[in-house]
Each structure stands twice: as C-alpha cells, then as structure tokens.
Scaffold this motif. Sequence first.
Motif, PDB file in Angstrom:
ATOM      1  N   GLY A 184       0.790  -1.223   0.000  1.00  0.00           N
ATOM      2  CA  GLY A 184       0.000   0.000   0.000  1.00  0.00           C
ATOM      3  C   GLY A 184       0.819   1.267   0.000  1.00  0.00           C
ATOM      4  O   GLY A 184       0.260   2.358   0.186  1.00  0.00           O
ATOM      5  N   GLY A 185       2.140   1.170  -0.222  1.00  0.00           N
ATOM      6  CA  GLY A 185       2.980   2.357  -0.176  1.00  0.00           C
ATOM      7  C   GLY A 185       2.660   3.375  -1.247  1.00  0.00           C
ATOM      8  O   GLY A 185       2.933   4.562  -1.080  1.00  0.00           O
ATOM      9  N   GLU A 186       2.069   2.929  -2.372  1.00  0.00           N
ATOM     10  CA  GLU A 186       1.709   3.865  -3.437  1.00  0.00           C
ATOM     11  C   GLU A 186       0.502   4.708  -3.059  1.00  0.00           C
ATOM     12  O   GLU A 186       0.274   5.775  -3.642  1.00  0.00           O
ATOM     13  N   ILE A 187      -0.285   4.226  -2.091  1.00  0.00           N
ATOM     14  CA  ILE A 187      -1.525   4.914  -1.709  1.00  0.00           C
ATOM     15  C   ILE A 187      -1.404   5.533  -0.320  1.00  0.00           C
ATOM     16  O   ILE A 187      -1.768   6.688  -0.106  1.00  0.00           O
ATOM     17  N   CYS A 188      -0.903   4.732   0.624  1.00  0.00           N
ATOM     18  CA  CYS A 188      -0.790   5.172   2.018  1.00  0.00           C
ATOM     19  C   CYS A 188       0.514   5.936   2.194  1.00  0.00           C
ATOM     20  O   CYS A 188       1.565   5.339   2.470  1.00  0.00           O
ATOM     21  N   LEU A 245       8.546   4.283  -4.229  1.00  0.00           N
ATOM     22  CA  LEU A 245       7.445   3.580  -4.884  1.00  0.00           C
ATOM     23  C   LEU A 245       6.257   4.515  -5.129  1.00  0.00           C
ATOM     24  O   LEU A 245       5.594   4.427  -6.162  1.00  0.00           O
ATOM     25  N   ALA A 246       5.981   5.410  -4.171  1.00  0.00           N
ATOM     26  CA  ALA A 246       4.878   6.353  -4.334  1.00  0.00           C
ATOM     27  C   ALA A 246       5.152   7.317  -5.491  1.00  0.00           C
ATOM     28  O   ALA A 246       4.264   7.594  -6.305  1.00  0.00           O
ATOM     29  N   LEU A 247       6.381   7.815  -5.595  1.00  0.00           N
ATOM     30  CA  LEU A 247       6.733   8.728  -6.687  1.00  0.00           C
ATOM     31  C   LEU A 247       6.735   8.004  -8.032  1.00  0.00           C
ATOM     32  O   LEU A 247       6.332   8.567  -9.054  1.00  0.00           O
ATOM     33  N   LYS A 248       7.195   6.755  -8.012  1.00  0.00           N
ATOM     34  CA  LYS A 248       7.202   5.973  -9.248  1.00  0.00           C
ATOM     35  C   LYS A 248       5.788   5.742  -9.753  1.00  0.00           C
ATOM     36  O   LYS A 248       5.510   5.830 -10.959  1.00  0.00           O
ATOM     37  N   LEU A 287       1.133   7.387 -13.417  1.00  0.00           N
ATOM     38  CA  LEU A 287      -0.194   7.933 -13.657  1.00  0.00           C
ATOM     39  C   LEU A 287      -0.138   9.171 -14.542  1.00  0.00           C
ATOM     40  O   LEU A 287      -1.055   9.417 -15.341  1.00  0.00           O
ATOM     41  N   LEU A 288       0.916   9.960 -14.406  1.00  0.00           N
ATOM     42  CA  LEU A 288       1.018  11.207 -15.164  1.00  0.00           C
ATOM     43  C   LEU A 288       1.583  11.000 -16.559  1.00  0.00           C
ATOM     44  O   LEU A 288       1.527  11.899 -17.389  1.00  0.00           O
TER      45      LEU A 288
END
Length: 241
Positions: A177-181, A231-234, A239-240
């Motif tokens: 959940g690191g991409e969301i949380c 991971l969140a920035l990746k 998405l962009l």
Amino acid sequence: MFQSLLGILTGDPGSPHLWHLFMADFVIHWHPDDICLNGTPTNQLAHADNILTTSTGSSGFQCHLNNSQRWSDDNGCETSVPKCIYQIHGPRQKPSENRVFRLNGEMISRVEKACYLSVWIQTGMKFIWREQYQVKAKKARRAANVIRGLNRFVGNLTAWDAHTLYMARVDPYLIAGGEICLDVHAKSLKLLEDVQCMFLRRMLGVRTRSMCAVLFSDTGIWPIKYRRVYLALKYLCYLLA
C-alpha cells in the motif's frame, strides 16, 4: 459486492478476462454528490467482482446502491448483502444523524474498519491508514520470526540467503500500500521501521542497539521509509505519463 450466478464461468481464476468482459458495461451513473478528481467525477472502483462506490452525500450514495442493484438484476447476478459494508469519513456524527442505506431492500452494515484489495481503511481518526500499518507490521514481524527460526532446521543462514528471504517474504508486507498510504504519520511508519531494523540486526549478527546506518550500508537494502517514498513517486509518474 456481487456474487455471480455464473460461478462456473466467472469463478475460474484461469480466465479472468471473461469476467472483465461481463462487467464491461457496469457503470454507476453520475450524481451531483460525486467526488471529482481534477474535474472528473469519480464514483466507482472495481477489481474483478469487488466494487467500491463513493459519494459526498447520503442521497448520492443511496442512488449508487440503487444503480448497482439495477445492473445486478438486469445481468443475472445475486447481490451478497452480508458482504456489503459502508463507512462514513469526516466529522463525527451524532447517533440521531446516522443514515440507513439499503441494497436489494436489505440494510447494509456500517463499520469503522474495512479492507479493500488488501488495504485497510479506518474511520474515526485523523490518519485513516493507521490500521493498514498495524496489520502489515504484524504480518511482517511474523514472517521475520519464521525466517529467524529456520536456523534450527537448516543451520545458520548466510547473509545472502537471509537477504533473499527478506525480499521475498518480509519486504512485501513493509511496502504494501505504499503507493496509496503516504507516510505522514510517524508513529505508524515506525512500526514498519522497527521490524526492518530488527531483522537486519539479526541477519548481520549485531546488537539490538547498533547504528541503523550500518544495517543498510552493509546489506544494500533501502531504509523502508525511502523505499516507500520511491514507490509512491514511481506510481505517480506512471499515472502522469
């Protein structure tokens, strides 16, 4: 939310595309209470037969439930109401303000904690992902303890073997959940950091109060807080793109 009557066809894990085709026309109609992301109304999220719908108002939420039930009836599906739950996020409500939501004529339950696609969401507190960190930290610690106990059966593990087992069995829980949380709650993040440092110290055979920097420089493993940010920035770049 839905339990398909075509269980033989849609329940086969070897042919998920068939279910995707079956659900292709499932669209919840727009409502003025819908949440908008960058000007685009967003009211549904679907993963196989797990459906999530959101709304900023009670009338809009009930309208989404009605639309879902209408699609279910038109496509030969049976609604599993006991599996349907809802949460209310925002200011605490008085008991007299609680709304009753119905699906297929039956009342659905309100819960404080819920898990959707392995991500825990909690209401009633400022940091809604708190339960996510607690659950994943507990599972990561359990996996780490099992790996540490292998010495009794296979002898002393080399650092390379322990590193491989860590990346395969412990790290997935720490990054879940690191991409969301996003890590904006220090106490919750520390639960994950404690598990990582505990395992790396045992892997290298150093004391429990050793410097943390040595653990990462000698193993080449990223500190979990930096790995989760990466991971969140990746994911954001994906998405962009």
